[in-house]
Scaffold this motif. Structure first.
Motif, mmCIF file in Angstrom:
data_model
loop_
_atom_site.group_PDB
_atom_site.id
_atom_site.type_symbol
_atom_site.label_atom_id
_atom_site.label_comp_id
_atom_site.label_asym_id
_atom_site.label_seq_id
_atom_site.Cartn_x
_atom_site.Cartn_y
_atom_site.Cartn_z
ATOM 1 N N ASP A 1 -7.823 8.446 -4.195
ATOM 2 C CA ASP A 1 -7.300 7.254 -4.202
ATOM 3 C C ASP A 1 -6.202 7.303 -3.187
ATOM 4 O O ASP A 1 -5.826 8.276 -2.460
ATOM 5 C CB ASP A 1 -6.721 6.866 -5.251
ATOM 6 C CG ASP A 1 -6.763 5.335 -5.824
ATOM 7 O OD1 ASP A 1 -6.355 4.670 -4.724
ATOM 8 O OD2 ASP A 1 -7.237 4.971 -6.922
ATOM 9 N N MET A 2 -5.403 6.130 -2.820
ATOM 10 C CA MET A 2 -4.133 6.111 -1.914
ATOM 11 C C MET A 2 -3.349 7.310 -2.227
ATOM 12 O O MET A 2 -2.961 7.208 -3.678
ATOM 13 C CB MET A 2 -3.723 4.495 -1.959
ATOM 14 C CG MET A 2 -4.817 3.624 -1.617
ATOM 15 S SD MET A 2 -4.012 1.885 -2.198
ATOM 16 C CE MET A 2 -5.357 0.906 -2.240
ATOM 17 N N LEU A 28 0.920 -1.301 0.028
ATOM 18 C CA LEU A 28 0.002 -0.216 -0.136
ATOM 19 C C LEU A 28 0.865 1.182 0.040
ATOM 20 O O LEU A 28 0.595 2.198 -0.720
ATOM 21 C CB LEU A 28 -1.020 -0.002 1.214
ATOM 22 C CG LEU A 28 -2.062 1.090 1.033
ATOM 23 C CD1 LEU A 28 -3.224 0.548 1.959
ATOM 24 C CD2 LEU A 28 -1.806 2.414 1.802
ATOM 25 N N LEU A 82 -0.038 -0.585 -10.730
ATOM 26 C CA LEU A 82 -0.845 -0.364 -9.771
ATOM 27 C C LEU A 82 -2.097 -1.214 -9.874
ATOM 28 O O LEU A 82 -2.520 -1.435 -8.611
ATOM 29 C CB LEU A 82 -1.671 1.254 -9.867
ATOM 30 C CG LEU A 82 -0.687 2.451 -9.652
ATOM 31 C CD1 LEU A 82 -1.125 3.489 -10.268
ATOM 32 C CD2 LEU A 82 -0.361 2.410 -8.041
ATOM 33 N N VAL A 89 1.922 1.914 -3.453
ATOM 34 C CA VAL A 89 1.057 2.659 -4.069
ATOM 35 C C VAL A 89 1.126 4.052 -3.822
ATOM 36 O O VAL A 89 1.011 5.062 -4.986
ATOM 37 C CB VAL A 89 -0.284 2.006 -3.865
ATOM 38 C CG1 VAL A 89 -1.352 2.852 -4.521
ATOM 39 C CG2 VAL A 89 -0.491 0.644 -4.271
ATOM 40 N N ILE A 116 -2.813 -6.437 -2.604
ATOM 41 C CA ILE A 116 -3.247 -5.970 -1.374
ATOM 42 C C ILE A 116 -4.585 -6.664 -0.890
ATOM 43 O O ILE A 116 -4.704 -7.190 0.282
ATOM 44 C CB ILE A 116 -3.451 -4.419 -1.364
ATOM 45 C CG1 ILE A 116 -1.912 -3.608 -1.477
ATOM 46 C CG2 ILE A 116 -4.353 -3.926 -0.192
ATOM 47 C CD1 ILE A 116 -2.315 -2.099 -1.724
ATOM 48 N N GLU A 117 -5.496 -6.838 -1.903
ATOM 49 C CA GLU A 117 -6.948 -7.525 -1.578
ATOM 50 C C GLU A 117 -6.648 -8.681 -1.041
ATOM 51 O O GLU A 117 -7.324 -9.145 -0.254
ATOM 52 C CB GLU A 117 -7.658 -7.119 -2.889
ATOM 53 C CG GLU A 117 -9.169 -7.630 -2.507
ATOM 54 C CD GLU A 117 -10.167 -7.252 -3.623
ATOM 55 O OE1 GLU A 117 -10.938 -8.060 -3.749
ATOM 56 O OE2 GLU A 117 -9.873 -6.169 -4.211
ATOM 57 N N ASP A 136 -0.528 -4.284 -7.756
ATOM 58 C CA ASP A 136 -0.358 -3.838 -6.426
ATOM 59 C C ASP A 136 -1.748 -3.929 -5.743
ATOM 60 O O ASP A 136 -1.827 -4.478 -4.549
ATOM 61 C CB ASP A 136 0.175 -2.560 -6.206
ATOM 62 C CG ASP A 136 1.470 -2.545 -6.356
ATOM 63 O OD1 ASP A 136 2.222 -3.625 -6.489
ATOM 64 O OD2 ASP A 136 2.302 -1.405 -6.356
ATOM 65 N N LYS A 137 -2.951 -3.305 -6.162
ATOM 66 C CA LYS A 137 -4.237 -3.293 -5.683
ATOM 67 C C LYS A 137 -4.647 -4.575 -5.488
ATOM 68 O O LYS A 137 -5.331 -5.145 -4.361
ATOM 69 C CB LYS A 137 -5.150 -2.271 -6.427
ATOM 70 C CG LYS A 137 -4.699 -1.001 -6.126
ATOM 71 C CD LYS A 137 -5.560 0.170 -7.075
ATOM 72 C CE LYS A 137 -5.037 1.579 -6.665
ATOM 73 N NZ LYS A 137 -5.860 2.356 -7.553
ATOM 74 N N GLU A 138 -4.458 -5.342 -6.388
ATOM 75 C CA GLU A 138 -5.094 -6.748 -6.488
ATOM 76 C C GLU A 138 -4.124 -7.752 -5.400
ATOM 77 O O GLU A 138 -4.863 -8.456 -4.698
ATOM 78 C CB GLU A 138 -4.750 -7.442 -7.842
ATOM 79 C CG GLU A 138 -5.476 -8.885 -7.863
ATOM 80 C CD GLU A 138 -5.214 -9.399 -9.454
ATOM 81 O OE1 GLU A 138 -5.256 -10.633 -9.376
ATOM 82 O OE2 GLU A 138 -5.088 -8.691 -10.318
#
Length: 216
Positions: free
Chosen positions: A81-82, A8, A160, A11, A167-168, A163-165
């Motif tokens: 967003d972050m 995170l 990105l 990101v 993190i989830e 990364d977001k996938e």
């Protein structure tokens, strides 16, 4: 959870590169003037209380932001967003409120505890939050996404998304592990409960209370 936090933060770094913080500062100053411009100094030190309105639990991510300020008539939804500066904006608002002598409740995010999710300034009936619970309810919108330079951000589009996938996925795995730990905890507790002398515990509690009261 620690791995998810690290990704995170990566990101956030990418978004910071693409942000026009001059615009963000302008939005922040306008917001400060709108919220606190007419508030007189209370001639006292404001009190800040730090809490959590969201938690990562065996039952998933549980959020109660909608119950924190049920009676508030002035709610600002901070969109972004972050890495767009939401937490920094909230920090500036609450610290300026403290300077004015107002009491503030500050709610942090459960994954990165230094980041702020919500502030509630009860004295002036104002709440600001990044919680998506408030994005559809006709609250006042502060949109930090419009300060993003998408030409820069597009360079990291694939990274990105990855990364977001990730993190989830890490959060899901972390919650699954917490759930497993809770199951084992409950099993151990079942054995202890049937073998505890609760009368002795009650007597011990009374003794401790008496010792504490002696300090008066």
């Amino acid at each position: 959870m620690k791995a998810a936090e690290s990704i995170l933060k990566d990101v956030v770094v990418k978004y910071k590169e693409a942000m026009d913080f001059g615009k963000v500062n302008g939005i922040t100053l306008e917001l400060l003037d709108e919220i606190l411009g007419n508030v007189e100094f209370k001639e006292k030190a404001g009190y800040e209380r730090h809490l959590f309105g969201t938690a990562i639990t065996p039952n998933g991510v549980i959020e109660h932001t909608d119950t924190l300020f049920n009676d508030a008539t002035n709610v600002y939804y901070i969109k972004g967003d972050m890495g767009t500066g939401k937490s920094t904006l909230l920090e500036k608002v609450y610290k300026n409120a403290i300077l004015k002598g107002l009491d503030v409740e500050v709610y942090h995010t459960p994954l990165i505890k230094d980041k702020i999710e919500t502030i509630w300034i009860k004295d002036i009936d104002v709440a600001l939050t990044v919680s998506e619970m408030f994005k559809e309810n006709n609250h006042k919108l502060v949109d930090l996404d419009k300060c993003v330079n998408h030409d820069i951000l597009d360079k990291y589009k694939d990274e990105l998304a990855y990364d977001k996938e990730l993190i989830e996925k890490l959060l899901e795995d972390g919650i699954e592990n917490i759930k497993r730990a809770k199951k084992e905890h409950d099993l151990m507790e079942k054995y202890y409960i049937t073998n505890m002398d609760f009368d002795k515990i009650e007597k011990l509690k009374v003794k401790i209370k008496e010792r504490i009261l002696e300090f008066k």
